[in-house]
Design a protein around this motif. Structure first.
Motif, PDB file in Angstrom:
ATOM      1  N   ASP A  82     -16.620 -55.358 -39.663  1.00 42.54           N
ATOM      2  CA  ASP A  82     -15.561 -54.895 -40.561  1.00 42.54           C
ATOM      3  C   ASP A  82     -14.204 -55.439 -40.120  1.00 42.54           C
ATOM      4  O   ASP A  82     -13.396 -55.876 -40.950  1.00 42.54           O
ATOM      5  CB  ASP A  82     -15.533 -53.364 -40.572  1.00 42.54           C
ATOM      6  CG  ASP A  82     -14.398 -52.827 -41.425  1.00 42.54           C
ATOM      7  OD1 ASP A  82     -14.415 -53.067 -42.650  1.00 42.54           O
ATOM      8  OD2 ASP A  82     -13.491 -52.175 -40.868  1.00 42.54           O
ATOM      9  N   ALA A  83     -13.950 -55.435 -38.799  1.00 44.55           N
ATOM     10  CA  ALA A  83     -12.681 -55.949 -38.282  1.00 44.55           C
ATOM     11  C   ALA A  83     -12.541 -57.439 -38.566  1.00 44.55           C
ATOM     12  O   ALA A  83     -11.457 -57.922 -38.904  1.00 44.55           O
ATOM     13  CB  ALA A  83     -12.584 -55.682 -36.779  1.00 44.55           C
ATOM     14  N   HIS A 104      -9.782 -57.439 -33.685  1.00 45.45           N
ATOM     15  CA  HIS A 104      -9.000 -56.200 -33.583  1.00 45.45           C
ATOM     16  C   HIS A 104      -7.515 -56.457 -33.371  1.00 45.45           C
ATOM     17  O   HIS A 104      -6.677 -55.603 -33.666  1.00 45.45           O
ATOM     18  CB  HIS A 104      -9.540 -55.348 -32.430  1.00 45.45           C
ATOM     19  CG  HIS A 104      -9.350 -55.992 -31.095  1.00 45.45           C
ATOM     20  ND1 HIS A 104     -10.127 -57.049 -30.662  1.00 45.45           N
ATOM     21  CD2 HIS A 104      -8.462 -55.754 -30.093  1.00 45.45           C
ATOM     22  CE1 HIS A 104      -9.733 -57.416 -29.453  1.00 45.45           C
ATOM     23  NE2 HIS A 104      -8.722 -56.653 -29.086  1.00 45.45           N
ATOM     24  N   ALA A 139      -6.548 -57.327 -37.346  1.00 45.41           N
ATOM     25  CA  ALA A 139      -7.097 -56.618 -38.506  1.00 45.41           C
ATOM     26  C   ALA A 139      -6.140 -55.596 -39.100  1.00 45.41           C
ATOM     27  O   ALA A 139      -6.145 -55.366 -40.323  1.00 45.41           O
ATOM     28  CB  ALA A 139      -8.408 -55.942 -38.119  1.00 45.41           C
ATOM     29  N   ASP A 140      -5.303 -54.979 -38.290  1.00 42.90           N
ATOM     30  CA  ASP A 140      -4.435 -53.906 -38.785  1.00 42.90           C
ATOM     31  C   ASP A 140      -2.982 -54.338 -38.950  1.00 42.90           C
ATOM     32  O   ASP A 140      -2.088 -53.490 -39.024  1.00 42.90           O
ATOM     33  CB  ASP A 140      -4.518 -52.700 -37.839  1.00 42.90           C
ATOM     34  CG  ASP A 140      -5.911 -52.094 -37.811  1.00 42.90           C
ATOM     35  OD1 ASP A 140      -6.567 -52.071 -38.872  1.00 42.90           O
ATOM     36  OD2 ASP A 140      -6.354 -51.657 -36.727  1.00 42.90           O
ATOM     37  N   TRP A 141      -2.740 -55.640 -38.994  1.00 44.02           N
ATOM     38  CA  TRP A 141      -1.370 -56.105 -39.237  1.00 44.02           C
ATOM     39  C   TRP A 141      -0.881 -55.620 -40.608  1.00 44.02           C
ATOM     40  O   TRP A 141      -1.669 -55.590 -41.579  1.00 44.02           O
ATOM     41  CB  TRP A 141      -1.321 -57.627 -39.208  1.00 44.02           C
ATOM     42  CG  TRP A 141      -1.209 -58.198 -37.810  1.00 44.02           C
ATOM     43  CD1 TRP A 141      -1.280 -57.521 -36.638  1.00 44.02           C
ATOM     44  CD2 TRP A 141      -1.014 -59.570 -37.472  1.00 44.02           C
ATOM     45  NE1 TRP A 141      -1.145 -58.384 -35.580  1.00 44.02           N
ATOM     46  CE2 TRP A 141      -0.980 -59.650 -36.062  1.00 44.02           C
ATOM     47  CE3 TRP A 141      -0.877 -60.742 -38.218  1.00 44.02           C
ATOM     48  CZ2 TRP A 141      -0.791 -60.857 -35.392  1.00 44.02           C
ATOM     49  CZ3 TRP A 141      -0.695 -61.944 -37.554  1.00 44.02           C
ATOM     50  CH2 TRP A 141      -0.648 -61.998 -36.148  1.00 44.02           C
ATOM     51  N   PRO A 142       0.399 -55.297 -40.717  1.00 45.48           N
ATOM     52  CA  PRO A 142       0.952 -54.952 -42.031  1.00 45.48           C
ATOM     53  C   PRO A 142       1.023 -56.179 -42.932  1.00 45.48           C
ATOM     54  O   PRO A 142       0.813 -57.317 -42.488  1.00 45.48           O
ATOM     55  CB  PRO A 142       2.344 -54.416 -41.696  1.00 45.48           C
ATOM     56  CG  PRO A 142       2.685 -55.031 -40.379  1.00 45.48           C
ATOM     57  CD  PRO A 142       1.395 -55.163 -39.632  1.00 45.48           C
ATOM     58  N   ARG A 171     -11.594 -57.879 -42.246  1.00 42.89           N
ATOM     59  CA  ARG A 171     -10.210 -57.493 -42.506  1.00 42.89           C
ATOM     60  C   ARG A 171      -9.229 -58.471 -41.880  1.00 42.89           C
ATOM     61  O   ARG A 171      -8.217 -58.835 -42.488  1.00 42.89           O
ATOM     62  CB  ARG A 171      -9.956 -56.081 -41.971  1.00 42.89           C
ATOM     63  CG  ARG A 171     -10.629 -54.992 -42.807  1.00 42.89           C
ATOM     64  CD  ARG A 171     -10.221 -53.593 -42.378  1.00 42.89           C
ATOM     65  NE  ARG A 171     -10.747 -53.218 -41.075  1.00 42.89           N
ATOM     66  CZ  ARG A 171     -10.005 -52.928 -40.009  1.00 42.89           C
ATOM     67  NH1 ARG A 171      -8.687 -52.993 -40.089  1.00 42.89           N
ATOM     68  NH2 ARG A 171     -10.576 -52.590 -38.872  1.00 42.89           N
ATOM     69  N   ALA A 172      -9.526 -58.928 -40.646  1.00 42.86           N
ATOM     70  CA  ALA A 172      -8.623 -59.858 -39.969  1.00 42.86           C
ATOM     71  C   ALA A 172      -8.556 -61.189 -40.706  1.00 42.86           C
ATOM     72  O   ALA A 172      -7.470 -61.778 -40.853  1.00 42.86           O
ATOM     73  CB  ALA A 172      -9.093 -60.079 -38.528  1.00 42.86           C
ATOM     74  N   VAL A 218      -6.377 -60.781 -43.654  1.00 48.12           N
ATOM     75  CA  VAL A 218      -4.970 -60.720 -43.243  1.00 48.12           C
ATOM     76  C   VAL A 218      -4.414 -62.125 -43.050  1.00 48.12           C
ATOM     77  O   VAL A 218      -3.320 -62.458 -43.515  1.00 48.12           O
ATOM     78  CB  VAL A 218      -4.831 -59.902 -41.941  1.00 48.12           C
ATOM     79  CG1 VAL A 218      -3.450 -60.123 -41.321  1.00 48.12           C
ATOM     80  CG2 VAL A 218      -5.041 -58.423 -42.215  1.00 48.12           C
TER      81      VAL A 218
END
Length: 646
Positions: A23-24, A59, A62-65, A27-28, A31
């Motif tokens: 999943d990461a 990781h 993956a969670d960058w704005p 998403r990454a 991004v």
């Protein structure tokens, strides 16, 4: 049944972890694509990030704005990844691969010495001042012109309680010379002897190393390389610049900056970011083993080879005595034809210091390396001796103590680093939260040590050691006053700024004793920072006074010191033919000034080493004292010529 339940639980945990990683990655990747589409990242930036994701590091991204938020910080992150990639042989991909392998072995509790049997390697124990030592020292002095020096400068003095770099600390307070000054001036003193010998040889003389000697028309510089870090590089350069390189030429000293390596957050070798900044990798030093790759990639080895150099001497940042034993150790390397020579000290069995050992594998492989004391004893018990590491008839372990001052033969060394790129076998030391060994207390990293270089050599490589007594070759400063006090209370060496200073004075005093001087023993215990240390006459013999014991003997006659005296001598032309001191005497002579001291008697109030109180300046607090100079007989000869005292 219980085992089956545990295995099933582990499979479920592994499946969940793999799903989370997939999943990461998705998403990454999305991004990165979005940032490229909006122009927030270049295609080169995207390539770097995709390679990072492919290494199992999704990781990080993956969670960058969304694009438009923190774009400059994101681009700075990409550059930091590139810098980490450039700073490690094989790049981040190799680092992660090595980390996973080492972390797996750590979790499984693998024994790195499985199949190896220890024995005492080939080496030589040398008594300083003996006839055998003088022969070795003369041979070594002839090698100094073809020697290069490498200072593994360590870091800041935070562990000591000092805010600056360790090489800026004063060795002693009688002259306030710092460690880097002492080292550079020792190298320059050797260089001057080499030039004098070459000049004598060209003029038809024997070319032996005796006194200072006249400066030859053409000189061979002895180079010094200093390994620095991000924390110490600018401060080291500033120290050199402010002091005009302590007399060395600017092109004689090279700084090599070591890059840090990424920290690892788990057994999958996922890279960690700083707690307070998701766009900055958590980085830590990789260890002093990086000195080998830095020498290789800097081109220095090739340069030194082209200059006809034959040896490389590695030494540490706060050992004031090492240059006293280097000529003799060079003599050992030369006469035994050693590719790698570890300078050592006598070591008590089970003492908390690494031991040089010859390891022989079941398959016939051999290597002579440093083995940590807590590994050597159980290894001996499991292989050759049920009693483990024990003292022999000398009162010491037959396995000498490693002090990480090394001499390598440059031709073989350069050839080997060309093969390996300077990479040194690494280790990892994670601190686990519990016995399951699945989570770390804090991020860890791979480390390497410069003394592990022989692990890359073949069984036929000539690797050995040279042992000198501690008083002449080893006095490290690596503990704070508080840590030193704890060691003092447990009857161990304190290795503090306090002990380092008094051991330096005592080493110089003992050199005078060996040369025939009447110098009282250090019999009075003085207490500083809660530690009682033996204190005798405080003697400072500058690097240029003598670079060999044979030379020192030629300059010391009827010398007598009082128990509380202080004597400082600087200059290659000073000859202490007949002098008596009850107080403080300082003699300084410039290059070309020949001073015969014959019949001088000094009596004055001298100097006092007075304990400091609360709120003392940093350096004074480290030592635990200040020097009160009540009265001094000082003679300074700042112009060339011939002089006599009195």
């Amino acid at each position: 049944m219980r085992v089956m339940v545990i295995d099933a639980a582990r499979r479920r945990t592994t499946t969940r972890a793999m799903a989370a990683m997939d999943d990461a990655r998705v998403r990454a990747t999305a991004v990165v694509d979005a940032h490229v589409a909006r122009g927030a990242l270049t295609t080169d930036d995207a390539r770097t990030l995709r390679e990072t994701i492919a290494l199992g590091q999704a990781h990080l991204i993956a969670d960058w704005p969304a694009p438009g938020v923190d774009d400059e910080r994101k681009r700075a992150f990409v550059e930091e990844v590139r810098r980490a990639d450039r700073g490690y042989p094989g790049g981040v991909a190799k680092y992660v691969s090595n980390a996973r392998e080492l972390l797996r072995a750590s979790k499984e509790g693998k024994n790195p010495f499985e199949g190896w049997t220890p024995s005492v390697p080939t080496g030589k124990t040398v008594e300083y001042g003996s006839a055998a030592h003088e022969i070795l020292e003369k041979i070594g002095m002839r090698e100094t012109a073809e020697t290069c020096f490498v200072l593994v400068a360590g870091g800041l003095g935070e562990r000591l309680g000092y805010s600056g770099i360790k090489v800026a600390l004063p060795v002693e307070r009688a002259t306030n010379a710092c460690y880097l000054e002492l080292y550079v001036k020792n190298i320059l003193a050797m260089e001057k002897r080499a030039e004098g010998a070459e000049g004598a040889k060209n003029a038809g003389g024997c070319g032996c190393f005796g006194g200072g000697g006249a400066k030859a028309k053409s000189s061979t510089k002895i180079p010094l390389a200093i390994m620095t870090s991000e924390d110490t590089h600018a401060l080291t350069l500033d120290l050199l610049e402010r002091n005009d390189y302590f007399g060395a030429s600017r092109d004689q000293i090279t700084l090599m900056k070591q890059e840090k390596v990424p920290c690892l957050m788990d057994n999958d070798a996922r890279l960690a970011v700083k707690d307070d900044d998701p766009y900055k990798l958590a980085l830590k030093p990789h260890g002093h083993g990086d000195v080998h790759s830095l020498l290789h990639t800097s081109g220095l080895l090739s340069k030194w080879m082209s200059q006809g150099k034959k040896w490389v001497v590695f030494f540490q940042d706060t050992n004031s005595l090492v240059f006293r034993v280097i000529p003799g150790a060079l003599g050992v390397s030369k006469t035994m034809n050693l590719e790698f020579n570890s300078l050592c000290v006598p070591r008590k069995a089970k003492e908390a210091v690494g031991a040089i050992s010859l390891l022989t594998h079941e398959d016939g492989r051999k290597m002579t390396i440093n083995v940590e004391y807590n590994q050597l004893d159980p290894l001996l018990r499991a292989t050759t001796n049920p009693e483990g590491d024990v003292n022999d008839a000398t009162g010491f372990s037959p396995f000498p103590g490693n002090i990480n001052q090394l001499i390598v033969s440059l031709p073989e060394y350069a050839k080997q680093l060309k093969k390996t790129g300077g990479a040194i076998e690494e280790f990892v030391n994670p601190k686990y939260k519990d016995e399951t060994k699945t989570a770390f207390k804090s991020p860890t990293r791979l480390e390497c040590m410069m003394q592990d270089y022989p692990k890359s050599l073949g069984s036929k490589a000539k690797v050995g050691f040279t042992v000198f007594a501690n008083w002449i070759g080893y006095s490290p400063v690596k503990n704070s006053p508080a840590d030193g006090l704890a060691k003092f209370k447990s009857n161990g060496p304190t290795h503090t700024a306090t002990s380092g200073e008094f051991e330096f004075y005592e080493s110089c005093a003992n050199l005078l004793r060996l040369a025939g001087a009447d110098v009282p023993a250090a019999a009075v215990d003085a207490e500083f920072n809660g530690m009682k240390l033996p204190m005798g006459p405080r003697v400072v013999l500058g690097p240029d006074v003598a670079t060999s014991f044979d030379e020192l003997k030629s300059k010391v006659g009827a010398v007598k010191l009082g128990a509380k005296s202080a004597l400082v001598v600087e200059g290659s032309g000073v000859n202490l033919k007949n002098v008596e001191v009850d107080g403080a005497l300082v003699i300084k002579a410039c290059e070309g000034a020949e001073v015969i001291v014959d019949g001088l008697k000094v009596t004055n109030k001298g100097w006092q080493w007075k304990p400091t109180g609360k709120g003392a300046p940093e350096v004074d607090a480290l030592a635990g004292f200040v020097v009160k100079k009540n009265e001094t007989a000082e003679y300074v000869f700042d112009k060339p010529g011939k002089y006599t005292l009195p």
